[in-house]
Design a protein around this motif. Sequence first.
Motif, PDB file in Angstrom:
ATOM      1  N   SER A   1       0.803  -1.293  -0.017  1.00 39.92           N
ATOM      2  CA  SER A   1      -0.067  -0.019  -0.094  1.00 39.92           C
ATOM      3  C   SER A   1       0.783   1.201  -0.032  1.00 39.92           C
ATOM      4  O   SER A   1       2.104   1.083   0.418  1.00 39.92           O
ATOM      5  N   PHE A   2       0.132   2.316  -0.322  1.00 40.87           N
ATOM      6  CA  PHE A   2       0.928   3.540  -0.093  1.00 40.87           C
ATOM      7  C   PHE A   2       0.580   4.141   1.342  1.00 40.87           C
ATOM      8  O   PHE A   2      -0.279   5.127   1.546  1.00 40.87           O
ATOM      9  N   GLY A   3       1.088   3.475   2.020  1.00 39.20           N
ATOM     10  CA  GLY A   3       1.210   4.144   3.769  1.00 39.20           C
ATOM     11  C   GLY A   3      -0.322   3.979   4.158  1.00 39.20           C
ATOM     12  O   GLY A   3      -0.507   4.662   4.931  1.00 39.20           O
ATOM     13  N   SER A   4      -0.936   2.631   4.187  1.00 38.57           N
ATOM     14  CA  SER A   4      -2.419   2.292   4.578  1.00 38.57           C
ATOM     15  C   SER A   4      -2.001   1.707   5.836  1.00 38.57           C
ATOM     16  O   SER A   4      -1.686   0.434   5.899  1.00 38.57           O
TER      17      SER A   4
ATOM     18  N   LYS B   1       1.047 -11.854   7.738  1.00 38.02           N
ATOM     19  CA  LYS B   1       1.874 -11.790   6.271  1.00 38.02           C
ATOM     20  C   LYS B   1       2.510 -10.393   6.271  1.00 38.02           C
ATOM     21  O   LYS B   1       2.209  -9.549   7.022  1.00 38.02           O
ATOM     22  N   PRO B   2       3.478 -10.349   5.330  1.00 37.81           N
ATOM     23  CA  PRO B   2       4.227  -9.056   5.398  1.00 37.81           C
ATOM     24  C   PRO B   2       3.442  -7.861   4.663  1.00 37.81           C
ATOM     25  O   PRO B   2       2.636  -8.269   3.690  1.00 37.81           O
ATOM     26  N   HIS B   3       3.701  -6.853   5.058  1.00 38.82           N
ATOM     27  CA  HIS B   3       3.237  -5.617   4.598  1.00 38.82           C
ATOM     28  C   HIS B   3       4.304  -4.668   4.081  1.00 38.82           C
ATOM     29  O   HIS B   3       5.315  -4.213   4.667  1.00 38.82           O
ATOM     30  N   ILE B   4       4.026  -4.274   2.530  1.00 34.84           N
ATOM     31  CA  ILE B   4       5.221  -3.420   1.808  1.00 34.84           C
ATOM     32  C   ILE B   4       4.650  -2.131   1.841  1.00 34.84           C
ATOM     33  O   ILE B   4       3.651  -2.065   0.970  1.00 34.84           O
ATOM     34  N   ALA B   5       5.192  -1.022   2.485  1.00 34.51           N
ATOM     35  CA  ALA B   5       4.555   0.236   2.297  1.00 34.51           C
ATOM     36  C   ALA B   5       5.374   1.208   1.544  1.00 34.51           C
ATOM     37  O   ALA B   5       6.646   1.201   1.422  1.00 34.51           O
ATOM     38  N   LEU B   6       4.869   2.034   1.020  1.00 33.41           N
ATOM     39  CA  LEU B   6       5.624   3.158   0.205  1.00 33.41           C
ATOM     40  C   LEU B   6       4.920   4.504   0.820  1.00 33.41           C
ATOM     41  O   LEU B   6       3.917   4.577   0.993  1.00 33.41           O
ATOM     42  N   THR B   7       5.781   5.495   0.763  1.00 36.75           N
ATOM     43  CA  THR B   7       5.572   6.679   1.325  1.00 36.75           C
ATOM     44  C   THR B   7       6.801   7.750   0.646  1.00 36.75           C
ATOM     45  O   THR B   7       8.000   7.436   0.740  1.00 36.75           O
ATOM     46  N   ASP B   8       6.180   9.028   0.446  1.00 36.77           N
ATOM     47  CA  ASP B   8       7.282  10.093   0.114  1.00 36.77           C
ATOM     48  C   ASP B   8       6.598  11.177   0.940  1.00 36.77           C
ATOM     49  O   ASP B   8       6.965  12.430   0.424  1.00 36.77           O
TER      50      ASP B   8
ATOM     51  N   ILE C   1      14.007   0.895   2.467  1.00 33.22           N
ATOM     52  CA  ILE C   1      14.853   0.663   1.380  1.00 33.22           C
ATOM     53  C   ILE C   1      14.558   2.029   0.505  1.00 33.22           C
ATOM     54  O   ILE C   1      13.447   2.425   0.286  1.00 33.22           O
ATOM     55  N   ARG C   2      15.604   2.647   0.030  1.00 36.72           N
ATOM     56  CA  ARG C   2      15.337   3.650  -0.765  1.00 36.72           C
ATOM     57  C   ARG C   2      15.728   3.493  -1.998  1.00 36.72           C
ATOM     58  O   ARG C   2      16.437   3.068  -2.618  1.00 36.72           O
ATOM     59  N   PHE C   3      14.758   4.302  -2.961  1.00 32.38           N
ATOM     60  CA  PHE C   3      14.775   4.122  -4.518  1.00 32.38           C
ATOM     61  C   PHE C   3      15.203   5.514  -5.052  1.00 32.38           C
ATOM     62  O   PHE C   3      14.888   6.429  -4.526  1.00 32.38           O
ATOM     63  N   SER C   4      16.141   5.243  -6.392  1.00 26.62           N
ATOM     64  CA  SER C   4      16.429   6.559  -6.987  1.00 26.62           C
ATOM     65  C   SER C   4      15.323   6.937  -8.013  1.00 26.62           C
ATOM     66  O   SER C   4      15.110   6.510  -9.384  1.00 26.62           O
ATOM     67  N   SER C   5      14.278   7.506  -7.539  1.00 26.22           N
ATOM     68  CA  SER C   5      13.103   7.821  -8.339  1.00 26.22           C
ATOM     69  C   SER C   5      12.106   8.630  -7.671  1.00 26.22           C
ATOM     70  O   SER C   5      12.371   8.818  -6.580  1.00 26.22           O
ATOM     71  N   PHE C   6      10.997   8.943  -8.184  1.00 19.98           N
ATOM     72  CA  PHE C   6       9.922   9.697  -7.535  1.00 19.98           C
ATOM     73  C   PHE C   6       8.497   8.801  -7.885  1.00 19.98           C
ATOM     74  O   PHE C   6       8.440   8.083  -9.037  1.00 19.98           O
ATOM     75  N   MET C   7       7.655   8.852  -7.042  1.00 15.76           N
ATOM     76  CA  MET C   7       6.396   8.103  -6.886  1.00 15.76           C
ATOM     77  C   MET C   7       5.688   8.536  -8.189  1.00 15.76           C
ATOM     78  O   MET C   7       5.102   7.776  -8.837  1.00 15.76           O
ATOM     79  N   GLU C   8       5.626   9.792  -8.581  1.00 14.24           N
ATOM     80  CA  GLU C   8       4.703   9.993  -9.722  1.00 14.24           C
ATOM     81  C   GLU C   8       5.361   9.341 -11.132  1.00 14.24           C
ATOM     82  O   GLU C   8       4.644   9.625 -12.057  1.00 14.24           O
ATOM     83  N   LEU C   9       6.664   8.989 -11.246  1.00 12.03           N
ATOM     84  CA  LEU C   9       7.219   8.179 -12.336  1.00 12.03           C
ATOM     85  C   LEU C   9       6.286   7.055 -12.621  1.00 12.03           C
ATOM     86  O   LEU C   9       6.531   6.246 -13.639  1.00 12.03           O
ATOM     87  N   CYS C  10       5.716   6.392 -11.705  1.00 16.35           N
ATOM     88  CA  CYS C  10       5.090   4.960 -11.953  1.00 16.35           C
ATOM     89  C   CYS C  10       3.848   5.434 -12.878  1.00 16.35           C
ATOM     90  O   CYS C  10       4.009   4.556 -13.785  1.00 16.35           O
TER      91      CYS C  10
ATOM     92  N   ILE D   1       9.645  -0.572   4.218  1.00 17.78           N
ATOM     93  CA  ILE D   1       9.027   0.857   3.736  1.00 17.78           C
ATOM     94  C   ILE D   1       9.893   1.567   2.722  1.00 17.78           C
ATOM     95  O   ILE D   1      10.961   1.745   2.971  1.00 17.78           O
ATOM     96  N   LEU D   2       9.251   1.501   1.552  1.00 14.59           N
ATOM     97  CA  LEU D   2       9.936   1.963   0.266  1.00 14.59           C
ATOM     98  C   LEU D   2       9.935   3.447   0.196  1.00 14.59           C
ATOM     99  O   LEU D   2       8.774   3.958   0.216  1.00 14.59           O
ATOM    100  N   THR D   3      10.998   4.354   0.016  1.00 13.73           N
ATOM    101  CA  THR D   3      10.839   5.739  -0.113  1.00 13.73           C
ATOM    102  C   THR D   3      11.899   6.104  -0.975  1.00 13.73           C
ATOM    103  O   THR D   3      12.793   5.401  -1.207  1.00 13.73           O
ATOM    104  N   PRO D   4      11.596   7.299  -1.784  1.00 16.95           N
ATOM    105  CA  PRO D   4      12.511   8.055  -2.530  1.00 16.95           C
ATOM    106  C   PRO D   4      13.826   8.208  -1.713  1.00 16.95           C
ATOM    107  O   PRO D   4      13.892   8.382  -0.260  1.00 16.95           O
ATOM    108  N   TYR D   5      15.255   8.320  -2.446  1.00 13.71           N
ATOM    109  CA  TYR D   5      16.492   8.601  -1.774  1.00 13.71           C
ATOM    110  C   TYR D   5      16.391   9.968  -0.965  1.00 13.71           C
ATOM    111  O   TYR D   5      16.853  10.339   0.249  1.00 13.71           O
ATOM    112  N   CYS D   6      15.506  10.786  -1.409  1.00 15.03           N
ATOM    113  CA  CYS D   6      15.540  12.235  -1.022  1.00 15.03           C
ATOM    114  C   CYS D   6      14.504  12.503   0.311  1.00 15.03           C
ATOM    115  O   CYS D   6      14.296  13.395   0.920  1.00 15.03           O
ATOM    116  N   PHE D   7      13.757  10.941   0.751  1.00 15.39           N
ATOM    117  CA  PHE D   7      12.931  11.116   1.727  1.00 15.39           C
ATOM    118  C   PHE D   7      13.832  11.733   3.042  1.00 15.39           C
ATOM    119  O   PHE D   7      14.751  11.088   3.373  1.00 15.39           O
TER     120      PHE D   7
END
Length: 334
Positions: free
Chosen positions: A67-70, A82-89, A122-131, A107-113
């Motif tokens: 989810s996106f931070g649900s 069960k595992p919950h994978i969250a995204l937030t920015d 886990i930090r990723f090199s992108s922005f959520m809007e690019l999905c 918790i997946l976040t942009p590097y700039c978070f």
Amino acid sequence: MTEKGHDVIVTARDKEVTIDLLKKYNINFIGRGKGAKSLIGKLIYLVFADFKLLKLALSHRPDIFMSFGSPYAAHAAKLIGKPHIALTDTEQAKLGIISFAPFSQVILTPYCFIKDFGDKQIRFSSFMELCALHPKYFKPNPEILKEFGNNINDNLILLRFVSWNANHDIGQSGLSLDSKIKLVKELSKFGRILISSEGKLPNELEEYQIKISPEKIHDLLYYIKLYIGEGATMASECAMLGTPAIYVNSLDAGTLQEQEKLGLIYQFRDSIGVLEKAVDLLNTSELKNEFKLKYDKMLEDKIDMNNFLVWFIENYPTSKKILKDNPDYQNNFR
């Protein structure tokens, strides 16, 4: 995910344009009500939504929740082990973070978070809007211009006003009423003014308000000459489309800070200086081309979020260990 043989269950709250978009894109979903605005109402809804998702989880037994931070998904996942994978920015969504972070395995976040979640993060090199807006997936449709009686060479200026009802909006502010009226008056000299507003507009501005089907908004953002608004998401979306954006809000975020460093948006805490910056940009020759160059440079350094997420989910929990041991592995998804 479904094309690769996975079963995906989508749940959604009846909020803003969410349901409309799911229907437009023919995505089957299970509704979980409208939620509430008051704190007590939110607590009641939390119990209601938790129960609904738990009941759903017990009947379908999903392997992974995402989810996106649900908080509701995080709680249901925890309850059935069960595992919950969250995204937030959004760092300022503090209440939401408190309610989902302790129950999430990743918790997946942009590097700039700005916030640090420790080993879960886990930090990723992108922005959520690019999905949604990566050029692999988004192709702007110029037909949107016909809805406003314009052609591709006309100057459209979009103003976006928010309602200030979100949890993270408490105590925040943006454009004053006087500055909104002045912006419209002065910027009308440079092109046609369009206003997107979550709340009711004063009589002086009603004629500028637009009604647009939500799945077409990104087409419009691509073709406008300038965006000025209190909405952070729409400002970031403009940045992901190479459209000049002025963001006016006392609320800040790591994502916005990075986009400002890249020269893709301009941030203001209040109305002071906004009109001057807007006039300066509108007087810049080849403005869109200038921003397109900045956009292209940004895109070169970002990964394809969709491919990254599919890989991460399919290979979890091994994928978490891979990225913890070697964060640069994500560069395989450029």
